[in-house]
Write a protein that holds these residues in place. Structure first.
Motif, PDB file in Angstrom:
ATOM      1  N   ALA A  93      -2.419 -10.056   2.900  1.00 50.54           N
ATOM      2  CA  ALA A  93      -2.840  -9.549   4.208  1.00 50.54           C
ATOM      3  C   ALA A  93      -4.345  -9.478   4.219  1.00 50.54           C
ATOM      4  N   ASP A  94      -4.894  -9.434   5.432  1.00 48.21           N
ATOM      5  CA  ASP A  94      -6.325  -9.187   5.538  1.00 48.21           C
ATOM      6  C   ASP A  94      -6.550  -8.088   6.565  1.00 48.21           C
ATOM      7  N   ALA A  95      -7.510  -7.244   6.273  1.00 49.51           N
ATOM      8  CA  ALA A  95      -7.855  -6.166   7.190  1.00 49.51           C
ATOM      9  C   ALA A  95      -8.780  -6.712   8.265  1.00 49.51           C
ATOM     10  N   ASP A  96      -8.826  -6.007   9.387  1.00 54.13           N
ATOM     11  CA  ASP A  96      -9.808  -6.366  10.400  1.00 54.13           C
ATOM     12  C   ASP A  96     -10.230  -5.106  11.136  1.00 54.13           C
ATOM     13  N   GLU A  97     -11.275  -5.235  11.911  1.00 53.35           N
ATOM     14  CA  GLU A  97     -11.885  -4.066  12.547  1.00 53.35           C
ATOM     15  C   GLU A  97     -10.954  -3.437  13.576  1.00 53.35           C
ATOM     16  N   VAL A  98     -10.129  -4.260  14.243  1.00 53.59           N
ATOM     17  CA  VAL A  98      -9.236  -3.733  15.270  1.00 53.59           C
ATOM     18  C   VAL A  98      -8.142  -2.875  14.656  1.00 53.59           C
ATOM     19  N   ARG A  99      -7.513  -3.364  13.566  1.00 53.91           N
ATOM     20  CA  ARG A  99      -6.401  -2.631  12.946  1.00 53.91           C
ATOM     21  C   ARG A  99      -6.866  -1.523  12.023  1.00 53.91           C
ATOM     22  N   ARG A 100      -8.172  -1.261  12.028  1.00 54.48           N
ATOM     23  CA  ARG A 100      -8.690  -0.203  11.163  1.00 54.48           C
ATOM     24  C   ARG A 100      -8.108   1.158  11.544  1.00 54.48           C
ATOM     25  N   ALA A 101      -7.687   1.313  12.807  1.00 51.84           N
ATOM     26  CA  ALA A 101      -7.140   2.588  13.259  1.00 51.84           C
ATOM     27  C   ALA A 101      -5.704   2.800  12.803  1.00 51.84           C
ATOM     28  N   VAL A 102      -5.065   1.752  12.297  1.00 44.25           N
ATOM     29  CA  VAL A 102      -3.672   1.863  11.850  1.00 44.25           C
ATOM     30  C   VAL A 102      -3.652   2.172  10.369  1.00 44.25           C
ATOM     31  N   PRO A 103      -3.216   3.358   9.964  1.00 43.93           N
ATOM     32  CA  PRO A 103      -3.221   3.699   8.535  1.00 43.93           C
ATOM     33  C   PRO A 103      -2.356   2.728   7.733  1.00 43.93           C
ATOM     34  N   LEU A 104      -2.870   2.319   6.626  1.00 38.98           N
ATOM     35  CA  LEU A 104      -2.147   1.476   5.659  1.00 38.98           C
ATOM     36  C   LEU A 104      -1.726   0.119   6.224  1.00 38.98           C
ATOM     37  N   ALA A 105      -2.356  -0.311   7.333  1.00 40.45           N
ATOM     38  CA  ALA A 105      -1.936  -1.564   7.966  1.00 40.45           C
ATOM     39  C   ALA A 105      -1.975  -2.757   7.011  1.00 40.45           C
ATOM     40  N   PRO A 106      -3.035  -2.962   6.239  1.00 39.38           N
ATOM     41  CA  PRO A 106      -3.032  -4.140   5.347  1.00 39.38           C
ATOM     42  C   PRO A 106      -1.910  -4.119   4.316  1.00 39.38           C
ATOM     43  N   LEU A 107      -1.645  -2.947   3.716  1.00 44.16           N
ATOM     44  CA  LEU A 107      -0.611  -2.882   2.685  1.00 44.16           C
ATOM     45  C   LEU A 107       0.777  -3.039   3.295  1.00 44.16           C
ATOM     46  N   ILE A 108       0.996  -2.436   4.463  1.00 44.66           N
ATOM     47  CA  ILE A 108       2.300  -2.568   5.116  1.00 44.66           C
ATOM     48  C   ILE A 108       2.555  -4.026   5.487  1.00 44.66           C
ATOM     49  N   ALA A 109       1.502  -4.708   5.974  1.00 47.20           N
ATOM     50  CA  ALA A 109       1.674  -6.115   6.310  1.00 47.20           C
ATOM     51  C   ALA A 109       1.903  -6.962   5.071  1.00 47.20           C
ATOM     52  N   ALA A 110       1.171  -6.663   3.995  1.00 45.48           N
ATOM     53  CA  ALA A 110       1.301  -7.475   2.782  1.00 45.48           C
ATOM     54  C   ALA A 110       2.669  -7.305   2.138  1.00 45.48           C
ATOM     55  N   LEU A 111       3.159  -6.041   2.050  1.00 45.45           N
ATOM     56  CA  LEU A 111       4.443  -5.774   1.396  1.00 45.45           C
ATOM     57  C   LEU A 111       5.610  -5.857   2.369  1.00 45.45           C
ATOM     58  N   ASP A 112       5.320  -6.163   3.626  1.00 44.52           N
ATOM     59  CA  ASP A 112       6.341  -6.506   4.600  1.00 44.52           C
ATOM     60  C   ASP A 112       7.283  -5.347   4.896  1.00 44.52           C
ATOM     61  N   LEU A 113       6.747  -4.140   4.986  1.00 44.92           N
ATOM     62  CA  LEU A 113       7.576  -3.015   5.382  1.00 44.92           C
ATOM     63  C   LEU A 113       7.913  -3.147   6.857  1.00 44.92           C
ATOM     64  N   ARG A 114       9.213  -3.032   7.214  1.00 38.98           N
ATOM     65  CA  ARG A 114       9.660  -3.133   8.594  1.00 38.98           C
ATOM     66  C   ARG A 114      10.148  -1.777   9.083  1.00 38.98           C
ATOM     67  N   THR A 115      10.346  -1.631  10.354  1.00 35.73           N
ATOM     68  CA  THR A 115      10.874  -0.384  10.927  1.00 35.73           C
ATOM     69  C   THR A 115      12.292  -0.600  11.409  1.00 35.73           C
ATOM     70  N   ASP A 116      13.022   0.483  11.484  1.00 38.21           N
ATOM     71  CA  ASP A 116      14.393   0.432  11.991  1.00 38.21           C
ATOM     72  C   ASP A 116      14.383   0.966  13.411  1.00 38.21           C
ATOM     73  N   VAL A 117      14.806   0.186  14.347  1.00 36.99           N
ATOM     74  CA  VAL A 117      14.717   0.590  15.751  1.00 36.99           C
ATOM     75  C   VAL A 117      15.668   1.722  16.084  1.00 36.99           C
ATOM     76  N   GLU A 118      16.640   2.006  15.174  1.00 37.49           N
ATOM     77  CA  GLU A 118      17.549   3.107  15.438  1.00 37.49           C
ATOM     78  C   GLU A 118      16.876   4.455  15.251  1.00 37.49           C
ATOM     79  N   HIS A 119      15.808   4.534  14.478  1.00 38.14           N
ATOM     80  CA  HIS A 119      15.095   5.788  14.247  1.00 38.14           C
ATOM     81  C   HIS A 119      13.966   5.908  15.268  1.00 38.14           C
ATOM     82  N   PRO A 120      13.677   7.093  15.699  1.00 30.87           N
ATOM     83  CA  PRO A 120      12.562   7.253  16.651  1.00 30.87           C
ATOM     84  C   PRO A 120      11.256   6.890  15.991  1.00 30.87           C
TER      85      PRO A 120
END
Length: 1014
Positions: A93-120
């Motif tokens: 993954a690569d970080a950028d200035e726009v996604r800087r506001a999203v905590p852990l965005a580069p690591l989540i993108a790199a390790l491919d963590l997904r969300t479950d739409v059933e949970h709020p």
């Protein structure tokens, strides 16, 4: 979007759709072409992958740092590709200035963590504030799941944009996975040593099995290799000097090279890429300018403002000057200055801060609006004048920022121009002309400004501008003394422009009282005599001697007048003696370049007479003299004379390059006096190489130049004679009977023109005799012989004229002894070879002597690069039963243009120009069958079917004065013993007796065989 290396999985505990859309599905970077200059860094990253894969409890960290455009992303892309091929589970993954506001965005993108739409969805702020430890644990779990399948490579780029939570998580995860098969490759943009990413890198760098990978600027070798990749040709040294503005930065280098190519400012010739025009002082390539401006826009506003001020102040400036313009102290601009230095826009040079390259400064300067730029220039000028009163530095700003009617600016510009007119005439011309633009017609310094501007323009060109400005001012009301001074400057400009009659009229005697100016009367009289030497040599000599008597002795300038007068009168030996005396005494006088440098006059004479050693030494000194005395207008003349010397020595490529450069400089300066010689040199090079298409273009330009340049007097006559001779050679080569007759008529129309030609071109005498005899014009042949012998008799101490007379006599009278003398005494190697060939043609039944002379001439032609002449002599030898190998073995590919032999390439060049097989055979001394054979080989190697395909796919060449002679190789034409070609630049051979040849010689192929034209 491209899929990932591993199958993505979903974590039911996360359900933030914002997180999904901004961080997930990060594609792997794709490896590009071969990395240049990053071989060591690549090996270190591959070593990390190798050590991580080799042991079950072994990992490591590589910390990659480099400035923007240093090649980080390319290097990481290559590393990801290799890791995937080696069985790693790659998390990128690569970080950028726009996604800087999203905590852990580069690591989540790199390790491919997904969300479950059933949970709020989770609240991101709450996640960052209260669930950081939980998220880090979840990331570690995801990493552990990957490790069960094999080693993992976590590659994160642009971490200078990473949020604090990501940086903290990296520190934790690296520590937790220290004994596992995880290769961490972390990259950030260098700079900001106190930033959080820098502190993380410092902390990780102290850990075990960590390594810092720095990406420095590319070295010279890597720059050359990358340039060769982009241009598909080897970059010439002058082009590599132009791209130093990229500072070894790969992205900047690519932008600069691609921009130059897009704007057609690079030409590829003979496999080498060279700049087309003045790249360093020309406009900034658009691509490079955009890149520089984009990088500057990413800096802090204070840094950007500092760069704006610095680019106005010039290439280098004192830090306190920058601070003063900004209205602060040096300490107040330190943060901005440090960022500009870290980003490598600026560098330290002694006590100053300088731009790392002028192209960078020009790119930034172009972003400033004109009014703002002018205001900053005026502010800088006020600062300089108020501080130390430096007129010249202040004027350098006022020339860009002064407003119309600014009296103080006019005074400063006038003072500065006057101060540097003799040392930096280009600067003086710019300053004086700018001052004239903003001053009114009644300003008290205007007359002096005109004088300075005319003198500066006379020294550096363009001469037409100097002449127009002077004549315009003289048309108004000027005080007598100022008008006299201006007439003196105008006379010099007219002389250099070749307008002798007008110069003599302008340089009349100064009125009484006007001669009080230093040397004014002497300068005006010297200018008048130089002009008179072109118009009436006898009168100029007589009046020059009278002036010597009046002055009580000779001067360098008067001796130079005598030398030119003797030359025009055909007294070449005496001209050389006077010119050498003028050079000897010139060192004791100032201003020896005004209006004619004695060394230039002597160098021209020696060049024409092929005294190459002395002429070369003189030109070397002359170039220094031109620079020291501030006469760049003469640079083109020096280059053109150098090109003629290179031609005489057989350095055809150097001759063409110098001639093209000299013609460009002469055209820029508006000094056409030596331009005909430059075009003759280019045409002669093309003829010797057998490139008649190029020769045709050069002769056409020569003829047009002679007609349009406006020369008068002796210079005009000599130029017309030289142009007619070149036209005659071309017509003979093209078998154009009417064109040949017209050109010969022009040469012989004026006895003075013929004498001038024989003085300037020693090889012309024998060629004209041979050609006239072949045309059955014995009268013209005898006229040429008489003219050559008269010159030799009058100048018994000039070897080249003696040799030319002997050669002409030997050809006309079939005198073998005269030809032997010519072979021994010619100063020009090509003329010696020509005389030897003529001697071989006279040997008749003595087959051994014929072969010996022909072989000697052929070897001489080969060393001189005279491919057409070499091929002609080789064919004559084959007719005598003597065959010599003339091809060279070379390792070539099986197909493509590089697979063609020299002969095949030459055939392809001519066919692509539209010539038929018969026309190609005529030019190359081959048979039509042989040309057809070569053409079939060309089609096979290039996978073509027709001549149309060949013309369409031919690489072609760029336009320019020397394009045909410098932009493609001209290999020696092959010979197959084909029937004789009946025309060539040399003209016909000496007439042979009409009796059959002796028994030792084979029978001629046709009745004209022994009188075959050359």
């Amino acid at each position: 979007m491209p899929s990932r290396v591993d199958t993505p999985h979903t974590d039911p505990t996360l359900s933030s759709r914002s997180l999904l859309t901004t961080a997930a599905f990060m594609p792997l970077p794709r490896p590009g072409p071969r990395l240049r200059g990053r071989e060591q860094q690549r090996e270190r990253l591959l070593h990390l992958l190798d050590t991580t894969r080799s042991g079950p409890r072994r990992g490591g960290v590589a910390l990659v740092e480099g400035v923007a455009g240093a090649g980080r992303s390319r290097l990481l892309g290559d590393t990801c590709a290799v890791a995937a091929q080696c069985g790693f589970s790659v998390a990128y993954a690569d970080a950028d200035e726009v996604r800087r506001a999203v905590p852990l965005a580069p690591l989540i993108a790199a390790l491919d963590l997904r969300t479950d739409v059933e949970h709020p969805p989770l609240d991101l702020a709450a996640t960052a504030a209260g669930h950081s430890a939980w998220l880090i644990d979840r990331l570690h779990t995801s990493l552990a799941e990957r490790l069960r399948r094999g080693p993992v490579a976590v590659v994160l780029d642009d971490l200078q944009w990473a949020d604090t939570t990501t940086l903290a998580a990296l520190g934790t995860l690296v520590a937790r996975c220290a004994t596992q098969q995880v290769a961490w490759v972390l990259a950030r943009r260098a700079g900001e040593a106190e930033s959080l990413p820098a502190k993380l890198f410092a902390a990780l760098g102290d850990a075990e099995r960590s390594e810092r990978v720095h990406l420095p600027p590319l070295d010279d070798r890597a720059v050359a290799e990358l340039a060769a990749d982009r241009l598909s040709a080897e970059p010439a040294p002058e082009l590599l000097a132009c791209v130093k503005g990229a500072d070894g930065n790969p992205a900047a280098l690519v932008a600069l090279l691609d921009g130059l190519v897009e704007e057609q400012r690079v030409r590829v010739a003979e496999g080498r890429a060279r700049p087309a025009g003045d790249v360093q002082n020309g406009p900034v390539p658009r691509r490079f300018g955009v890149l520089v401006r984009d990088r500057a826009a990413a800096l802090q506003p204070g840094t950007r403002l500092l760069l704006d001020v610095a680019c106005v102040l010039g290439h280098a400036a004192l830090p306190e000057d920058i601070a003063q313009i900004l209205g602060g102290t040096t300490a107040s601009v330190l943060p901005a200055l440090q960022e500009a230095l870290d980003s490598r826009f600026l560098v330290c040079e002694g006590d100053t801060i300088a731009f790392r390259h002028e192209l960078v400064r020009q790119a930034l300067l172009a972003t400033l609006p004109g009014p703002l730029r002018g205001s900053l220039h005026r502010q800088a000028a006020d600062m300089i004048i108020g501080r130390d009163g430096g007129v010249l530095p202040a004027a350098a700003h006022l020339v860009h920022g002064a407003r119309r009617g600014d009296t103080r600016a006019v005074t400063v510009l006038c003072s500065a121009a006057t101060a540097v007119v003799a040392t930096e005439p280009r600067t003086a011309a710019e300053l004086a002309q700018r001052a004239l633009e903003i001053t009114g017609p009644l300003h008290p310094v205007r007359a002096n400004l005109v004088r300075v501007a005319v003198e500066a323009l006379t020294r550096c060109g363009p001469l037409p501008r100097a002449i127009a400005l002077a004549e315009e001012s003289l048309g108004g009301a000027l005080p007598q003394e100022q008008a006299t001074v201006l007439r003196c400057e105008l006379s010099a400009a007219l002389l250099l422009a070749g307008r002798a009659a007008r110069a003599v009229a302008v340089a009349g005697p100064p009125p009484p009282g006007a001669a009080a100016a230093e040397g004014l009367a002497e300068r005006m009289e010297l200018g008048r005599l130089h002009g008179l030497a072109d118009l009436d040599a006898a009168a100029a000599e007589r009046e020059a001697r009278q002036e010597m008597t009046r002055r009580g002795g000779p001067s360098a300038g008067l001796r130079c007048v005598l030398a030119r007068s003797h030359w025009h009168a055909g007294r070449v030996g005496e001209a050389l003696r006077q010119a050498r005396a003028a050079v000897a005494s010139a060192g004791e006088e100032r201003g020896v370049c005004r209006p004619f440098a004695p060394r230039l006059a002597l160098a021209a004479m020696l060049t024409h007479l092929r005294e190459t050693t002395e002429a070369t030494a003189l030109l070397d000194v002359l170039r220094g003299e031109i620079e020291a005395e501030g006469w760049p207008v003469l640079c083109g003349a020096a280059k053109i004379l150098g090109s003629s010397l290179a031609l005489a020595q057989g350095a055809l490529a150097e001759a063409a390059t110098q001639a093209a450069g000299g013609l460009a400089a002469a055209d820029e300066a508006g000094m056409p006096r030596y331009s005909p010689l430059g075009w003759r040199t280019l045409a002669e090079v093309a003829l010797r190489r057998g490139d008649l298409t190029a020769a045709d273009e050069h002769v056409e330009r020569l003829t047009r130049t002679v007609a349009e340049q406006g020369l008068d007097g002796a210079a005009a006559t000599a130029s017309r004679a030289g142009a007619a001779w070149m036209a005659a050679q071309l017509a003979a080569a093209r078998r154009d009977v009417e064109g040949l007759d017209a050109a010969l008529a022009a040469v012989h129309a004026d006895p003075y023109a013929l004498r001038s030609l024989l003085c300037e071109e020693p090889a012309a005498a024998a060629w004209l005799v041979r050609t006239a005899a072949d045309r059955g014009d014995g009268e013209r042949a005898a006229e040429t012989v008489r003219a050559a012998q008269r010159l030799a008799t009058d100048n018994a101490d000039v070897p080249s004229l003696l040799a030319a007379a002997a050669h002409a006599q030997g050809v006309h009278q079939r005198d073998a002894d005269a030809l032997r003398r010519a072979v021994q005494t010619h100063r020009d190697p090509w003329s010696r070879a020509s005389a030897a060939e003529d001697l071989g043609a006279l040997c008749g039944a003595d087959r051994a002597a014929t072969v010996m002379e022909f072989e000697w001439a052929m070897a001489k032609y080969a060393r001189l690069g005279a491919a057409r002449d070499e091929a002609r002599v080789r064919r004559r030898l084959r007719r005598l039963g003597v065959r010599r190998r003339h091809w060279k073995h070379a390792d070539r590919p099986a197909s493509g243009w590089a697979s063609l032999t020299d002969t095949e390439r030459r055939v392809a060049d001519l066919v692509a120009q539209g010539l038929t097989n018969r026309q190609v055979a005529t030019q190359m001394f081959l048979s039509s069958h042989t040309v057809g054979f070569h053409l079939r080989q060309i089609y096979r190697k290039l996978r073509l079917r027709s001549r149309i395909d060949l013309a369409r796919t031919h690489p072609g060449v760029d336009d320019g004065p020397g394009r045909h002679v410098t932009d493609r190789p001209a290999p020696p034409p092959a010979d197959t013993g084909a029937p004789a070609d009946t025309a060539s630049p040399r003209g016909p051979a000496p007439h042979a007796p009409k009796t059959p040849p002796g028994p030792a010689l084979p029978a001629p192929a046709h009745p004209a065989d022994t009188t075959q034209p050359r």
